[in-house]
Design a protein around this motif. Sequence first.
Motif, short mmCIF file in Angstrom:
data_model
loop_
_atom_site.label_atom_id
_atom_site.label_comp_id
_atom_site.label_asym_id
_atom_site.label_seq_id
_atom_site.Cartn_x
_atom_site.Cartn_y
_atom_site.Cartn_z
N GLU A 1 0.75 -1.02 0.00
CA GLU A 1 0.02 0.00 -0.06
C GLU A 1 0.73 1.36 -0.20
N GLY B 1 2.52 1.80 -3.39
CA GLY B 1 1.47 1.75 -4.64
C GLY B 1 1.31 0.49 -5.44
N LYS C 1 -2.08 -0.90 -6.27
CA LYS C 1 -3.05 -0.01 -7.64
C LYS C 1 -3.32 -0.90 -8.58
N TYR C 2 -2.39 -1.48 -9.16
CA TYR C 2 -2.66 -2.25 -10.44
C TYR C 2 -3.74 -3.32 -10.23
N ARG D 1 -6.01 -3.55 -7.79
CA ARG D 1 -7.51 -2.87 -7.57
C ARG D 1 -7.94 -2.50 -8.91
N TYR D 2 -7.06 -1.87 -9.81
CA TYR D 2 -7.41 -1.20 -10.99
C TYR D 2 -8.15 -2.46 -12.06
N TRP E 1 1.20 1.31 -15.46
CA TRP E 1 2.14 2.24 -14.81
C TRP E 1 2.44 3.37 -15.85
N HIS F 1 -0.36 5.45 -15.76
CA HIS F 1 -0.42 6.11 -14.54
C HIS F 1 0.64 7.24 -14.43
#
Length: 67
Positions: free
Chosen positions: A21, A24, A27-28, A30-31, A51, A54
Amino acid sequence: MRALMGAAARAARRVRWFCRELFGDAKYDRYVAHLRIAHPDAPVPDARTFWREHYAEQDRNPGARCC
């Protein structure tokens, strides 16, 4: 001994979650989960493409970053 090993395993999982977390890395994941739920027909980009897009978005809209 078994309780100690279980506690150590839980602590390791929590540290791993915190680091993912903080940096990061999650993030991928969750996306991808969001895309599969909200847009099931949309192609899922690979992590490298995610990425790249992003960071390009962050460069276009820097917001309140310090650097």
